[in-house]
Design a protein around this motif. Structure first.
Motif, PDB file in Angstrom:
ATOM      1  N   GLY A  18      57.529 -27.281 -14.035  1.00 41.79           N
ATOM      2  CA  GLY A  18      57.899 -26.024 -14.693  1.00 41.79           C
ATOM      3  C   GLY A  18      56.909 -24.913 -14.361  1.00 41.79           C
ATOM      4  O   GLY A  18      55.939 -25.116 -13.606  1.00 41.79           O
ATOM      5  N   GLY A  19      57.144 -23.743 -14.936  1.00 39.89           N
ATOM      6  CA  GLY A  19      56.331 -22.568 -14.588  1.00 39.89           C
ATOM      7  C   GLY A  19      54.859 -22.758 -14.919  1.00 39.89           C
ATOM      8  O   GLY A  19      53.979 -22.615 -14.065  1.00 39.89           O
ATOM      9  N   ILE A  20      54.552 -23.096 -16.167  1.00 34.48           N
ATOM     10  CA  ILE A  20      53.160 -23.266 -16.587  1.00 34.48           C
ATOM     11  C   ILE A  20      52.601 -24.569 -16.010  1.00 34.48           C
ATOM     12  O   ILE A  20      51.444 -24.635 -15.592  1.00 34.48           O
ATOM     13  CB  ILE A  20      53.064 -23.226 -18.134  1.00 34.48           C
ATOM     14  N   SER A  46      60.745 -34.457 -15.702  1.00 32.42           N
ATOM     15  CA  SER A  46      61.731 -35.211 -16.492  1.00 32.42           C
ATOM     16  C   SER A  46      62.558 -36.132 -15.605  1.00 32.42           C
ATOM     17  O   SER A  46      63.058 -37.146 -16.064  1.00 32.42           O
ATOM     18  CB  SER A  46      62.640 -34.259 -17.265  1.00 32.42           C
ATOM     19  N   ASP A  72      61.948 -39.230 -19.404  1.00 30.56           N
ATOM     20  CA  ASP A  72      62.377 -38.362 -20.498  1.00 30.56           C
ATOM     21  C   ASP A  72      61.417 -38.542 -21.679  1.00 30.56           C
ATOM     22  O   ASP A  72      61.388 -39.604 -22.307  1.00 30.56           O
ATOM     23  CB  ASP A  72      63.810 -38.747 -20.899  1.00 30.56           C
ATOM     24  N   LEU A  73      60.656 -37.506 -21.975  1.00 31.86           N
ATOM     25  CA  LEU A  73      59.614 -37.620 -23.000  1.00 31.86           C
ATOM     26  C   LEU A  73      60.183 -37.700 -24.422  1.00 31.86           C
ATOM     27  O   LEU A  73      59.434 -37.905 -25.376  1.00 31.86           O
ATOM     28  CB  LEU A  73      58.624 -36.459 -22.885  1.00 31.86           C
ATOM     29  N   ASN A 100      52.179 -30.525 -21.605  1.00 34.94           N
ATOM     30  CA  ASN A 100      52.752 -29.188 -21.414  1.00 34.94           C
ATOM     31  C   ASN A 100      54.270 -29.167 -21.590  1.00 34.94           C
ATOM     32  O   ASN A 100      54.831 -28.145 -21.976  1.00 34.94           O
ATOM     33  CB  ASN A 100      52.379 -28.711 -19.998  1.00 34.94           C
ATOM     34  N   ILE A 149      50.085 -27.679 -24.877  1.00 34.51           N
ATOM     35  CA  ILE A 149      50.586 -26.301 -24.846  1.00 34.51           C
ATOM     36  C   ILE A 149      51.483 -26.088 -26.057  1.00 34.51           C
ATOM     37  O   ILE A 149      52.592 -26.637 -26.137  1.00 34.51           O
ATOM     38  CB  ILE A 149      51.347 -25.996 -23.535  1.00 34.51           C
ATOM     39  N   ALA A 150      50.974 -25.320 -26.997  1.00 27.86           N
ATOM     40  CA  ALA A 150      51.731 -24.991 -28.213  1.00 27.86           C
ATOM     41  C   ALA A 150      52.464 -23.669 -27.965  1.00 27.86           C
ATOM     42  O   ALA A 150      53.077 -23.488 -26.911  1.00 27.86           O
ATOM     43  CB  ALA A 150      50.776 -24.929 -29.400  1.00 27.86           C
ATOM     44  N   TYR A 164      61.868 -24.842 -33.261  1.00 29.58           N
ATOM     45  CA  TYR A 164      60.821 -24.683 -32.232  1.00 29.58           C
ATOM     46  C   TYR A 164      59.485 -24.315 -32.882  1.00 29.58           C
ATOM     47  O   TYR A 164      58.462 -24.954 -32.636  1.00 29.58           O
ATOM     48  CB  TYR A 164      61.255 -23.608 -31.235  1.00 29.58           C
ATOM     49  N   LYS A 168      56.060 -26.588 -33.002  1.00 33.12           N
ATOM     50  CA  LYS A 168      54.792 -26.160 -32.395  1.00 33.12           C
ATOM     51  C   LYS A 168      53.687 -26.078 -33.450  1.00 33.12           C
ATOM     52  O   LYS A 168      52.522 -26.353 -33.162  1.00 33.12           O
ATOM     53  CB  LYS A 168      54.975 -24.819 -31.680  1.00 33.12           C
ATOM     54  N   GLY A 195      51.484 -16.537 -25.385  1.00 37.07           N
ATOM     55  CA  GLY A 195      52.349 -15.480 -25.909  1.00 37.07           C
ATOM     56  C   GLY A 195      53.591 -15.405 -25.027  1.00 37.07           C
ATOM     57  O   GLY A 195      54.227 -16.425 -24.753  1.00 37.07           O
ATOM     58  N   VAL A 197      55.390 -15.308 -21.692  1.00 35.06           N
ATOM     59  CA  VAL A 197      55.064 -15.731 -20.328  1.00 35.06           C
ATOM     60  C   VAL A 197      56.366 -15.824 -19.536  1.00 35.06           C
ATOM     61  O   VAL A 197      57.347 -16.407 -20.020  1.00 35.06           O
ATOM     62  CB  VAL A 197      54.362 -17.112 -20.323  1.00 35.06           C
ATOM     63  N   THR A 199      58.490 -17.499 -17.066  1.00 37.89           N
ATOM     64  CA  THR A 199      58.645 -18.792 -16.376  1.00 37.89           C
ATOM     65  C   THR A 199      60.148 -19.090 -16.335  1.00 37.89           C
ATOM     66  O   THR A 199      60.946 -18.369 -16.955  1.00 37.89           O
ATOM     67  CB  THR A 199      57.958 -19.922 -17.169  1.00 37.89           C
ATOM     68  N   LEU A 201      61.687 -21.013 -18.131  1.00 37.66           N
ATOM     69  CA  LEU A 201      62.155 -21.124 -19.525  1.00 37.66           C
ATOM     70  C   LEU A 201      62.607 -19.773 -20.077  1.00 37.66           C
ATOM     71  O   LEU A 201      63.520 -19.698 -20.893  1.00 37.66           O
ATOM     72  CB  LEU A 201      61.000 -21.679 -20.380  1.00 37.66           C
TER      73      LEU A 201
HETATM   74  N1  LIG Z   1      57.185 -19.323 -21.212  1.00 35.66           N
HETATM   75  C1  LIG Z   1      56.782 -18.905 -22.395  1.00 35.66           C
HETATM   76  O1  LIG Z   1      56.910 -17.716 -22.740  1.00 35.66           O
HETATM   77  C2  LIG Z   1      56.111 -19.871 -23.346  1.00 35.66           C
HETATM   78  C3  LIG Z   1      55.554 -19.333 -24.502  1.00 35.66           C
HETATM   79  C4  LIG Z   1      54.944 -20.177 -25.406  1.00 35.66           C
HETATM   80  C5  LIG Z   1      54.894 -21.544 -25.157  1.00 35.66           C
HETATM   81  N2  LIG Z   1      55.458 -22.056 -24.031  1.00 35.66           N
HETATM   82  C6  LIG Z   1      55.366 -23.503 -23.833  1.00 35.66           C
HETATM   83  O2  LIG Z   1      54.823 -23.763 -22.563  1.00 35.66           O
HETATM   84  C7  LIG Z   1      55.257 -25.047 -22.105  1.00 35.66           C
HETATM   85  C8  LIG Z   1      55.765 -24.923 -20.676  1.00 35.66           C
HETATM   86  O3  LIG Z   1      56.868 -24.040 -20.670  1.00 35.66           O
HETATM   87  P1  LIG Z   1      57.321 -23.169 -19.396  1.00 35.66           P
HETATM   88  O4  LIG Z   1      57.417 -21.786 -19.858  1.00 35.66           O
HETATM   89  O5  LIG Z   1      56.513 -23.501 -18.208  1.00 35.66           O
HETATM   90  O6  LIG Z   1      58.820 -23.694 -19.256  1.00 35.66           O
HETATM   91  P2  LIG Z   1      59.582 -24.501 -18.103  1.00 35.66           P
HETATM   92  O7  LIG Z   1      59.332 -23.869 -16.788  1.00 35.66           O
HETATM   93  O8  LIG Z   1      60.976 -24.662 -18.583  1.00 35.66           O
HETATM   94  O9  LIG Z   1      58.836 -25.909 -18.144  1.00 35.66           O
HETATM   95  C9  LIG Z   1      59.057 -26.827 -19.181  1.00 35.66           C
HETATM   96  C10 LIG Z   1      58.881 -28.197 -18.597  1.00 35.66           C
HETATM   97  O10 LIG Z   1      59.061 -29.177 -19.637  1.00 35.66           O
HETATM   98  C11 LIG Z   1      59.758 -30.267 -19.083  1.00 35.66           C
HETATM   99  N3  LIG Z   1      60.550 -30.974 -20.095  1.00 35.66           N
HETATM  100  C12 LIG Z   1      61.374 -30.420 -21.015  1.00 35.66           C
HETATM  101  N4  LIG Z   1      61.976 -31.413 -21.713  1.00 35.66           N
HETATM  102  C13 LIG Z   1      61.507 -32.583 -21.217  1.00 35.66           C
HETATM  103  C14 LIG Z   1      61.761 -33.950 -21.508  1.00 35.66           C
HETATM  104  N5  LIG Z   1      62.627 -34.330 -22.475  1.00 35.66           N
HETATM  105  N6  LIG Z   1      61.117 -34.907 -20.780  1.00 35.66           N
HETATM  106  C15 LIG Z   1      60.247 -34.558 -19.807  1.00 35.66           C
HETATM  107  N7  LIG Z   1      59.962 -33.288 -19.486  1.00 35.66           N
HETATM  108  C16 LIG Z   1      60.607 -32.307 -20.178  1.00 35.66           C
HETATM  109  C17 LIG Z   1      60.686 -29.674 -18.046  1.00 35.66           C
HETATM  110  O11 LIG Z   1      60.894 -30.660 -17.061  1.00 35.66           O
HETATM  111  P3  LIG Z   1      62.137 -30.609 -16.026  1.00 35.66           P
HETATM  112  O12 LIG Z   1      62.097 -29.244 -15.412  1.00 35.66           O
HETATM  113  O13 LIG Z   1      61.808 -31.717 -15.098  1.00 35.66           O
HETATM  114  O14 LIG Z   1      63.351 -30.822 -16.882  1.00 35.66           O
HETATM  115  C18 LIG Z   1      59.906 -28.481 -17.517  1.00 35.66           C
HETATM  116  O15 LIG Z   1      59.219 -28.801 -16.332  1.00 35.66           O
HETATM  117  C19 LIG Z   1      56.313 -25.514 -23.106  1.00 35.66           C
HETATM  118  O16 LIG Z   1      55.717 -26.438 -23.994  1.00 35.66           O
HETATM  119  C20 LIG Z   1      56.698 -24.234 -23.836  1.00 35.66           C
HETATM  120  O17 LIG Z   1      57.158 -24.483 -25.144  1.00 35.66           O
HETATM  121  C21 LIG Z   1      56.065 -21.248 -23.108  1.00 35.66           C
END
Ligand SMILES: NC(=O)c1ccc[n+]([C@@H]2O[C@H](COP(=O)([O-])OP(=O)(O)OC[C@H]3O[C@@H](n4cnc5c(N)ncnc54)[C@H](OP(=O)(O)O)[C@@H]3O)[C@@H](O)[C@H]2O)c1
Length: 275
Positions: A18-20, A46, A72-73, A100, A149-150, A164, A168, A195, A197, A199, A201
């Motif tokens: 994923g992005g982060i 996943s 699958d987590l 994360n 990562i919260a 959500y 968190k 905050g 970000v 990505t 998501l």
């Molecule tokens: N982007 C934001 O603005 C933001 C803000 C606050 C917090 N966060 C947190 O930052 C973290 C990373 O998010 P991101 O923005 O980088 O989003 P992302 O690009 O969608 O990455 C999320 C990752 O989590 C994995 N995932 C989700 N469900 C899963 C499962 N059941 N089993 C295994 N892996 C799973 C996904 O894997 P697959 O791609 O392989 O399915 C994906 O790689 C998350 O915890 C999110 O809540 C993000």
């Protein structure tokens, strides 16, 4: 012991494609290399596929010893299997677990389905505990740390984010709890609350130019965060520079969460620049 004889710095990163997650793999690799350490990475997605293969190839081409993992987590057995595979890859040592992976299921609490609530708690909270529990001995062996990562949503409620935000918030307390219980084992546990970000998501939101511009205008540092912004904070908390930091939550939001009072109408004029 010279750095060439020292064991490699070994990190397990979930949600690695994923992005982060991807940015975190690269930041952890580069920071450890800059410290003169060799690096071993266990990167979990996943599912198997092109994204995981590409990430593994990129990290290997930059000098890391990499094992790609998938599962699958939401499934407790998969959490235990993934941690076991990572510990095996690290020959019994784990310097850093980056929990994360996370997901959102927006919806009003009055109508939210039970299975959606449970899924969010399985992935966003329980998986961190199960992964950390199954790697405890390897983390203790390396005097390692956990960074989860919260989200700023775990600190501030907003309508439609009931499951959500609550998950968190539970993750934040889980990590403070682990920090207290595991400090005596030499394991540090910290969280990062991102905050806004951009990505995969959140991409759909930021593709709206007007929405993106309005959001950006609400951030005191004047921009939306990137995966790299969060990744650098992970590398700090997971590295020796944070050796006395445990049970902390690092808000990485460009000042956004503290900006509320500055939006009040009727405030005195801002001091002129330079005063
Ligand atoms: N982007 C934001 O603005 C933001 C803000 C606050 C917090 N966060 C947190 O930052 C973290 C990373 O998010 P991101 O923005 O980088 O989003 P992302 O690009 O969608 O990455 C999320 C990752 O989590 C994995 N995932 C989700 N469900 C899963 C499962 N059941 N089993 C295994 N892996 C799973 C996904 O894997 P697959 O791609 O392989 O399915 C994906 O790689 C998350 O915890 C999110 O809540 C993000």
């Amino acid at each position: 012991m010279t750095s060439s004889e020292a064991p490699p710095f070994h990190a397990l990163v979930t949600g690695a494609t994923g992005g982060i997650g991807r940015a975190t793999c690269l930041a952890v690799l580069h920071e450890a290399q800059a410290r003169g350490q060799s690096v071993r990475l266990s990167v979990a997605a996943s599912r198997p596929g092109a994204a995981l293969d590409e990430l593994v190839g990129t990290l290997r081409s930059q000098g890391a010893e990499v094992r790609g993992l998938h599962g699958d987590l939401a499934d407790p057995e998969a959490c235990q299997r993934l941690a076991g595979q990572a510990v095996e890859h690290g020959e019994g040592r784990l310097d850093l677990l980056v929990s994360n992976a996370g997901m959102g299921r927006p919806g009003p609490l009055k109508a939210l389905a039970l299975d959606q609530w449970e899924l969010l708690f399985q992935v966003n909270v329980r998986a961190t505990w199960l992964l950390a529990q199954a790697s405890h001995a390897a983390l203790a062996n390396a005097r390692g740390s956990v960074v989860a990562i919260a989200s700023m949503a775990g600190l501030h409620p907003h309508p439609g984010s009931g499951a959500y935000s609550t998950s968190k918030a539970a993750l934040l307390m889980l990590c403070r709890q682990m920090a207290q219980e595991w400090a005596a084992d030499g394991i540090r546990v910290n969280t990062i609350s991102p905050g806004m970000v951009r990505t995969p998501l959140t991409e759909a939101t930021y593709r709206h130019e007007e929405v993106a511009a309005r959001r950006k205008a609400m951030v005191p540092l004047g921009r939306i965060g990137t995966g790299d912004d969060i990744a650098r904070a992970v590398a700090y908390l997971g590295g020796p520079g944070a050796g006395y930091v445990t049970g902390s939550n690092l808000l990485v939001d460009g000042g956004f969460c503290d900006h509320l009072l500055a939006t009040l109408p009727g405030l005195p004029p801002k001091p002129a620049e330079g005063n």
